[in-house]
Scaffold this motif. Structure first.
Motif, PDB file in Angstrom:
ATOM      1  N   VAL A  20      -5.750  31.803  29.575  1.00 22.35           N
ATOM      2  CA  VAL A  20      -5.665  31.119  28.283  1.00 22.35           C
ATOM      3  C   VAL A  20      -5.590  32.179  27.187  1.00 22.35           C
ATOM      4  O   VAL A  20      -6.605  32.790  26.830  1.00 22.35           O
ATOM      5  CB  VAL A  20      -6.858  30.162  28.074  1.00 22.35           C
ATOM      6  N   VAL A  21      -4.384  32.406  26.686  1.00 24.46           N
ATOM      7  CA  VAL A  21      -4.160  33.437  25.670  1.00 24.46           C
ATOM      8  C   VAL A  21      -4.453  32.857  24.297  1.00 24.46           C
ATOM      9  O   VAL A  21      -3.918  31.818  23.922  1.00 24.46           O
ATOM     10  CB  VAL A  21      -2.713  33.963  25.739  1.00 24.46           C
ATOM     11  N   GLY A  22      -5.343  33.536  23.573  1.00 26.10           N
ATOM     12  CA  GLY A  22      -5.769  33.049  22.267  1.00 26.10           C
ATOM     13  C   GLY A  22      -6.980  32.150  22.370  1.00 26.10           C
ATOM     14  O   GLY A  22      -7.312  31.434  21.422  1.00 26.10           O
ATOM     15  N   MET A  23      -7.665  32.201  23.504  1.00 29.85           N
ATOM     16  CA  MET A  23      -8.844  31.361  23.697  1.00 29.85           C
ATOM     17  C   MET A  23      -9.949  31.787  22.735  1.00 29.85           C
ATOM     18  O   MET A  23     -10.221  32.967  22.564  1.00 29.85           O
ATOM     19  CB  MET A  23      -9.344  31.486  25.143  1.00 29.85           C
ATOM     20  N   SER A  24     -10.575  30.814  22.128  1.00 30.57           N
ATOM     21  CA  SER A  24     -11.651  31.053  21.161  1.00 30.57           C
ATOM     22  C   SER A  24     -13.009  30.845  21.816  1.00 30.57           C
ATOM     23  O   SER A  24     -13.159  29.994  22.696  1.00 30.57           O
ATOM     24  CB  SER A  24     -11.505  30.080  19.986  1.00 30.57           C
ATOM     25  N   ALA A  25     -13.983  31.608  21.359  1.00 28.42           N
ATOM     26  CA  ALA A  25     -15.367  31.414  21.816  1.00 28.42           C
ATOM     27  C   ALA A  25     -16.016  30.221  21.111  1.00 28.42           C
ATOM     28  O   ALA A  25     -17.057  29.730  21.543  1.00 28.42           O
ATOM     29  CB  ALA A  25     -16.181  32.682  21.552  1.00 28.42           C
ATOM     30  N   ASP A  75      -1.381  29.830  29.523  1.00 24.26           N
ATOM     31  CA  ASP A  75      -1.517  28.750  28.542  1.00 24.26           C
ATOM     32  C   ASP A  75      -1.674  29.397  27.167  1.00 24.26           C
ATOM     33  O   ASP A  75      -2.660  30.090  26.914  1.00 24.26           O
ATOM     34  CB  ASP A  75      -2.740  27.897  28.907  1.00 24.26           C
ATOM     35  N   VAL A  76      -0.697  29.208  26.281  1.00 29.63           N
ATOM     36  CA  VAL A  76      -0.619  29.981  25.045  1.00 29.63           C
ATOM     37  C   VAL A  76      -1.099  29.183  23.834  1.00 29.63           C
ATOM     38  O   VAL A  76      -0.495  28.178  23.451  1.00 29.63           O
ATOM     39  CB  VAL A  76       0.827  30.483  24.810  1.00 29.63           C
ATOM     40  N   PHE A  77      -2.180  29.668  23.244  1.00 28.35           N
ATOM     41  CA  PHE A  77      -2.725  29.139  21.985  1.00 28.35           C
ATOM     42  C   PHE A  77      -2.534  30.219  20.918  1.00 28.35           C
ATOM     43  O   PHE A  77      -3.486  30.834  20.447  1.00 28.35           O
ATOM     44  CB  PHE A  77      -4.217  28.831  22.127  1.00 28.35           C
ATOM     45  N   ARG A  78      -1.293  30.477  20.549  1.00 27.21           N
ATOM     46  CA  ARG A  78      -0.971  31.461  19.526  1.00 27.21           C
ATOM     47  C   ARG A  78       0.064  30.856  18.604  1.00 27.21           C
ATOM     48  O   ARG A  78       0.743  29.892  18.957  1.00 27.21           O
ATOM     49  CB  ARG A  78      -0.392  32.742  20.165  1.00 27.21           C
ATOM     50  N   LYS A  96       3.720  32.913  36.992  1.00 26.63           N
ATOM     51  CA  LYS A  96       4.728  31.965  37.463  1.00 26.63           C
ATOM     52  C   LYS A  96       5.247  31.056  36.354  1.00 26.63           C
ATOM     53  O   LYS A  96       6.354  30.547  36.434  1.00 26.63           O
ATOM     54  CB  LYS A  96       4.145  31.112  38.593  1.00 26.63           C
ATOM     55  N   ALA A  97       4.411  30.833  35.337  1.00 27.65           N
ATOM     56  CA  ALA A  97       4.793  29.880  34.296  1.00 27.65           C
ATOM     57  C   ALA A  97       4.130  30.214  32.973  1.00 27.65           C
ATOM     58  O   ALA A  97       3.059  30.836  32.945  1.00 27.65           O
ATOM     59  CB  ALA A  97       4.408  28.461  34.723  1.00 27.65           C
ATOM     60  N   VAL A  98       4.760  29.757  31.891  1.00 29.39           N
ATOM     61  CA  VAL A  98       4.218  29.884  30.541  1.00 29.39           C
ATOM     62  C   VAL A  98       4.192  28.491  29.932  1.00 29.39           C
ATOM     63  O   VAL A  98       5.190  27.766  29.987  1.00 29.39           O
ATOM     64  CB  VAL A  98       5.080  30.829  29.673  1.00 29.39           C
ATOM     65  N   TRP A  99       3.039  28.122  29.366  1.00 30.56           N
ATOM     66  CA  TRP A  99       2.873  26.801  28.754  1.00 30.56           C
ATOM     67  C   TRP A  99       2.509  27.021  27.284  1.00 30.56           C
ATOM     68  O   TRP A  99       1.457  27.573  26.976  1.00 30.56           O
ATOM     69  CB  TRP A  99       1.757  26.048  29.467  1.00 30.56           C
ATOM     70  N   LEU A 100       3.389  26.589  26.388  1.00 35.43           N
ATOM     71  CA  LEU A 100       3.137  26.705  24.953  1.00 35.43           C
ATOM     72  C   LEU A 100       2.532  25.397  24.472  1.00 35.43           C
ATOM     73  O   LEU A 100       3.122  24.332  24.638  1.00 35.43           O
ATOM     74  CB  LEU A 100       4.442  27.014  24.208  1.00 35.43           C
ATOM     75  N   GLN A 101       1.372  25.495  23.881  1.00 32.36           N
ATOM     76  CA  GLN A 101       0.600  24.317  23.489  1.00 32.36           C
ATOM     77  C   GLN A 101       1.287  23.508  22.384  1.00 32.36           C
ATOM     78  O   GLN A 101       2.281  23.951  21.803  1.00 32.36           O
ATOM     79  CB  GLN A 101      -0.798  24.756  23.031  1.00 32.36           C
ATOM     80  N   LEU A 102       0.730  22.338  22.122  1.00 28.40           N
ATOM     81  CA  LEU A 102       1.244  21.454  21.073  1.00 28.40           C
ATOM     82  C   LEU A 102       1.460  22.220  19.774  1.00 28.40           C
ATOM     83  O   LEU A 102       0.574  22.960  19.332  1.00 28.40           O
ATOM     84  CB  LEU A 102       0.256  20.311  20.805  1.00 28.40           C
ATOM     85  N   GLY A 103       2.610  22.056  19.191  1.00 27.86           N
ATOM     86  CA  GLY A 103       2.911  22.704  17.921  1.00 27.86           C
ATOM     87  C   GLY A 103       3.415  24.127  18.056  1.00 27.86           C
ATOM     88  O   GLY A 103       3.811  24.735  17.066  1.00 27.86           O
ATOM     89  N   VAL A 104       3.385  24.683  19.250  1.00 31.14           N
ATOM     90  CA  VAL A 104       3.882  26.048  19.460  1.00 31.14           C
ATOM     91  C   VAL A 104       5.329  25.943  19.937  1.00 31.14           C
ATOM     92  O   VAL A 104       5.602  25.549  21.063  1.00 31.14           O
ATOM     93  CB  VAL A 104       3.012  26.823  20.482  1.00 31.14           C
ATOM     94  N   ILE A 105       6.243  26.289  19.025  1.00 34.63           N
ATOM     95  CA  ILE A 105       7.675  26.208  19.288  1.00 34.63           C
ATOM     96  C   ILE A 105       8.238  27.622  19.166  1.00 34.63           C
ATOM     97  O   ILE A 105       8.263  28.190  18.073  1.00 34.63           O
ATOM     98  CB  ILE A 105       8.397  25.290  18.265  1.00 34.63           C
ATOM     99  N   ALA A 106       8.661  28.176  20.274  1.00 31.55           N
ATOM    100  CA  ALA A 106       9.207  29.536  20.290  1.00 31.55           C
ATOM    101  C   ALA A 106      10.403  29.535  21.239  1.00 31.55           C
ATOM    102  O   ALA A 106      10.304  29.935  22.399  1.00 31.55           O
ATOM    103  CB  ALA A 106       8.139  30.529  20.719  1.00 31.55           C
ATOM    104  N   THR A 107      11.535  29.091  20.723  1.00 32.13           N
ATOM    105  CA  THR A 107      12.727  28.882  21.534  1.00 32.13           C
ATOM    106  C   THR A 107      13.223  30.169  22.178  1.00 32.13           C
ATOM    107  O   THR A 107      13.555  30.190  23.369  1.00 32.13           O
ATOM    108  CB  THR A 107      13.835  28.236  20.682  1.00 32.13           C
TER     109      THR A 107
END
Length: 136
Positions: A20-25, A75-78, A96-107
């Motif tokens: 989880v990239v950008g995970m907050s404490a 799982d990208v939260f950036r 194997k995979a990259v998942w961009l969270q809701l609102g993360v649009i990086a075409t």
């Protein structure tokens, strides 16, 4: 890009380890809440955030390149503009995979990941999709 329910379900079912990239404490942040949910659902969660040493009792890594185990899903939260370096790291570590969270649009970053052979999901939430497609 995976956009259909069958593809999303298959990805979630085939995944075991999620970085989880950008995970907050902070437990009030979406990244923390989603990671807790995913851990309860049986996934191994690896926090990635250079500002933290540990999150949810797990060692936190400053970057994907420092994670010592194979990663199924990143799982990208950036912010959208910060995704390309994450994708480059995901490619470098053999995720194997990259998942961009809701609102993360990086075409462009999504296209780069796909060109390197990674499955890509964009603008969806892992928690929402897991509840909807895996739990039913």
């Amino acid at each position: 890009m995976i956009e259909d329910d069958a593809g999303l379900r298959r990805l979630l079912q085939d995944t075991r380890t999620i970085a989880v990239v950008g995970m907050s404490a902070n437990p009030e942040r979406a990244s923390n809440e989603v990671a807790q949910y995913l851990r309860r659902a049986g996934y191994t969660i690896i926090p990635v955030n250079p500002a933290c040493a540990e999150i949810l009792g797990e060692k936190c890594y400053p970057s994907l390149r420092e994670v010592p185990v194979p990663i199924d899903l990143v799982d990208v939260f950036r912010k959208s503009e910060d995704v390309m370096p994450v994708v480059e790291d995901a490619i470098a570590v053999g995720a194997k995979a990259v998942w961009l969270q809701l609102g993360v649009i990086a075409t462009e970053a999504a296209a780069r990941a796909e060109a390197a052979g990674l499955a890509v999901v964009m603008d969806h939430c892992t928690k929402i999709e897991h509840r909807r497609l895996v739990l039913g």
